[in-house]
Design a protein around this motif. Structure first.
Motif, PDB file in Angstrom:
ATOM      1  N   ASP A  11     -10.602  -2.261  -0.868  1.00  0.00           N
ATOM      2  CA  ASP A  11      -9.509  -2.330  -1.878  1.00  0.00           C
ATOM      3  C   ASP A  11      -8.147  -2.224  -1.156  1.00  0.00           C
ATOM      4  OD1 ASP A  11     -11.107  -2.338  -4.160  1.00  0.00           O
ATOM      5  OD2 ASP A  11     -11.116  -0.245  -4.482  1.00  0.00           O
TER       6      ASP A  11
ATOM      7  N   CYS B 271      -1.326  -6.611  -3.028  1.00  0.00           N
ATOM      8  CA  CYS B 271      -2.069  -5.743  -3.290  1.00  0.00           C
ATOM      9  C   CYS B 271      -3.103  -6.486  -4.427  1.00  0.00           C
ATOM     10  CB  CYS B 271      -1.383  -4.446  -4.053  1.00  0.00           C
ATOM     11  SG  CYS B 271      -0.362  -3.606  -3.062  1.00  0.00           S
ATOM     12  N   GLN B 272      -4.383  -5.831  -4.611  1.00  0.00           N
ATOM     13  CA  GLN B 272      -5.198  -6.368  -5.426  1.00  0.00           C
ATOM     14  C   GLN B 272      -5.456  -5.572  -6.947  1.00  0.00           C
ATOM     15  OE1 GLN B 272      -8.635  -5.249  -3.021  1.00  0.00           O
ATOM     16  NE2 GLN B 272      -8.240  -6.954  -1.519  1.00  0.00           N
ATOM     17  N   ASN B 273      -4.985  -4.411  -6.644  1.00  0.00           N
ATOM     18  CA  ASN B 273      -5.058  -3.611  -8.176  1.00  0.00           C
ATOM     19  C   ASN B 273      -3.897  -2.477  -7.972  1.00  0.00           C
ATOM     20  OD1 ASN B 273      -6.347  -1.257  -6.688  1.00  0.00           O
ATOM     21  ND2 ASN B 273      -8.064  -2.934  -6.476  1.00  0.00           N
TER      22      ASN B 273
ATOM     23  N   PRO C 268      -6.025  -4.725 -12.264  1.00  0.00           N
ATOM     24  CA  PRO C 268      -5.792  -5.824 -11.484  1.00  0.00           C
ATOM     25  C   PRO C 268      -4.200  -6.016 -11.294  1.00  0.00           C
ATOM     26  CG  PRO C 268      -7.486  -6.475 -12.796  1.00  0.00           C
ATOM     27  CD  PRO C 268      -6.908  -5.335 -13.532  1.00  0.00           C
TER      28      PRO C 268
END
Length: 586
Positions: free
Chosen positions: A34, A211-213, A227
């Motif tokens: 993550d 960033c992803q989330n 998300p």
């Protein structure tokens, strides 16, 4: 299926003496690989949450703790901070406290050496290479700039090769290019090495790009985890909490606050913005457009007034002798004149000489050559305390200025020492001007970052100096507090003649400065208006700087001029649209 590397279940924590918990029933999961941003306003519990990850809470910061923390499948209960740090690397907001050895290579190698790794030197060298510090491996830590020290703290965590890396404010005190490099390092660690990355971040443009989330903290609780695109498209909700999405996203929202469909999400960077704005045909309501135009028409008439010189520097150089007895030049042949009424931004990459230049004006440092005059007084060699009524220097870390037990006494201290006759009146005036009345009896060291910054400015302004010098005034502040600081800087105009800030915050420069001085390798390489400086992309690259999102968007959309504010952009975009429509009709 990716494994869970970190899990919190029902975590609640209250600091000793506090009436309310700072974390409230927090539960979350982080999966291997993550890349997560933790956002929230100052005081929402972001740093406290992350201190639970490596056992600092409850093992180091004591208090009332309940709930469960699971790291790599094992409960953190009963495991020491030292044990957890093998898995959980952490770079703190006050990162200089992590630097414990005299030289760069010694410091980066210290932790793996302390854990008994035979390859501790190789681990240190590899971490320095990743962070771009190999060239300063033999330098003493005190010789580094603030940004280089931040990179060294990150390198120290990387030397342990942790499974999870937590960074509190990764780009604080870094110039835009080095900030981008930090995130490129983090992306490489995430993508190529499978590291789980957690950042506490206020700069939404980096969140959008890397960033992803996103985890949103609000009053000690996790409001949601989404998300990244969905998170940053929640513009109205974020703005209500004082959190600012990327400028491109906000510009799209201002033009189209009610998307055509639930699935529609806003652009997050200038390239996406180009496609989005070209495809949009909806116009801003006339009253909104008029409002923005009215704002743009507010021009200060004082600009026509004759401006006298407040600071004059002629042929100024500054060098210091290293421990190897060699002279290291910091500033070279600086010629500079600062005038009354100017709002001056000193910009440039880390180590360019910005802080050193301001310290010369304040008398904290003595020039190796040349002369420095402030209000006609030659200050070469004069003690700094004799100059406090002429030039006030506000440190990068405001808490370094606090020596008393309440805000009122902090402001009064220097006035009392100088035996100012109207001391009480001035103190009250500063409390009101900087909105500190309700905080007057509070210990300044226990205030929030934004409040501490206001106190430090009040201390400096109280002596009514000719020039106020601020070193990185927005460091470690959330965007909402930064916006508030811009208003505070405007307040300074009525108390001092000239304000100078050294900063890497291009948004602050774009909104506030009337004049920009660009420094590089100890020299002034450009001096002019923000329109001239920000239009020169080659100059910005040379100085380690970058345009803001709105400036880039202005360029890719082909607007007639570089836009520095959202209001400016909206008006320019609408005027261009009207012009295109008019020519099309013809």
């Amino acid at each position: 299926m990716r494994k869970t590397v970190l899990e919190l279940n029902g975590v609640t924590f209250t600091y000793p003496g506090a009436e309310q918990p700072v974390l409230r029933d927090v539960s979350l999961q982080l999966k291997q690989g993550d890349f997560t941003a933790v956002i929230g306003s100052n005081g929402s519990g972001k740093s406290t949450l992350c201190k639970c990850f490596n056992g600092l809470i409850p093992h180091y910061y004591t208090g009332d703790f309940s709930g469960e923390v699971i790291v790599s499948g094992q409960s953190a209960e009963g495991r020491t901070v030292a044990e957890l740090s093998r898995t959980m690397g952490y770079v703190y907001q006050d990162f200089e406290n992590q630097l414990v050895r005299p030289t760069v290579i010694d410091d980066v190698s210290f932790t793996p050496l302390n854990y008994g790794f035979a390859d501790y030197k190789e681990r240190g060298e590899r971490a320095l290479e990743l962070t771009g510090l190999s060239e300063v491996r033999d330098e003493f830590v005190w010789q580094l700039s603030g940004g280089q020290k931040h990179l060294l703290a990150l390198a120290g965590s990387l030397a342990m090769d942790p499974e999870v890396l937590v960074i509190d404010e990764p780009v604080a005190q870094l110039d835009p290019q080095h900030a981008r490099e930090i995130y490129e390092i983090l992306r490489r660690l995430n993508v190529e090495h499978g590291k789980t990355i957690v950042v506490i971040e206020h700069h939404a443009e980096f969140i959008a790009d890397y960033c992803q989330n996103v985890i949103l903290m609000d009053n000690g609780s996790i409001r949601w985890q989404k998300p990244v695109r969905e998170a940053l498209s929640s513009v109205s909700e974020l703005l209500e909490l004082g959190i600012y999405p990327p400028d491109v996203t906000r510009a799209a929202w201002m033009l189209n606050p009610n998307p055509l469909s639930v699935q529609e999400q806003y652009p997050m960077n200038p390239e996406e913005g180009r496609s989005y704005f070209i495809s949009q045909h909806r116009a801003v309501e006339d009253n909104n457009c008029s409002m923005f135009k009215d704002k743009l028409c507010l021009v200060e008439e004082s600009a026509e007034q004759k401006k006298e010189a407040v600071v004059q520097m002629e042929g100024v150089g500054l060098s210091y002798r290293t421990i190897h007895r060699t002279l290291h030049p910091v500033l070279k042949d600086v010629q500079l004149e600062l005038k009354r009424g100017e709002s001056i931004a000193l910009i440039g990459n880390n180590g360019a000489g910005k802080s050193s230049l301001m310290k010369l004006i304040a008398g904290i440092a003595k020039p190796s050559g040349g002369t420095v005059h402030v209000k006609g007084t030659l200050i070469n060699g004069l003690p700094a305390e004799r100059l406090s009524g002429i030039a006030s220097y506000v440190f990068q870390n405001p808490e370094e200025m606090f020596i008393e037990d309440c805000v009122r006494k902090e402001i009064a201290y220097y006035l009392k020492a100088r035996k100012v006759p109207d001391m009480d009146e001035r103190v009250e005036n500063m409390l009101q001007s900087f909105r500190l009345g309700e905080l007057a009896e509070r210990d300044a060291r226990l205030l929030s970052g934004g409040q501490q910054r206001r106190v430090s400015l009040a201390i400096g302004a109280a002596v009514r100096p000719a020039v106020m010098l601020l070193d990185e005034p927005t460091a470690n502040l959330d965007i909402s507090t930064k916006q508030e600081l811009v208003k505070v800087l405007e307040t300074l105009r009525s108390h001092v003649e000239t304000v100078v800030i050294a900063t890497h915050d291009m948004q602050l420069v774009a909104e506030w400065a009337s004049r920009i001085i660009v420094m590089h390798q100890g020299q002034i390489i450009a001096d002019g208006s923000k329109e001239d400086i920000f239009a020169d992309e080659q100059l910005l690259r040379r100085a380690g700087l970058a345009q803001t999102q709105l400036m880039e968007l202005s360029r890719v959309l082909g607007l007639p001029r570089i836009c520095c504010t959202l209001e400016d952009f909206i008006v320019s975009a609408e005027l261009q649209k009207e012009e295109v429509t008019h020519h099309g009709s013809c």
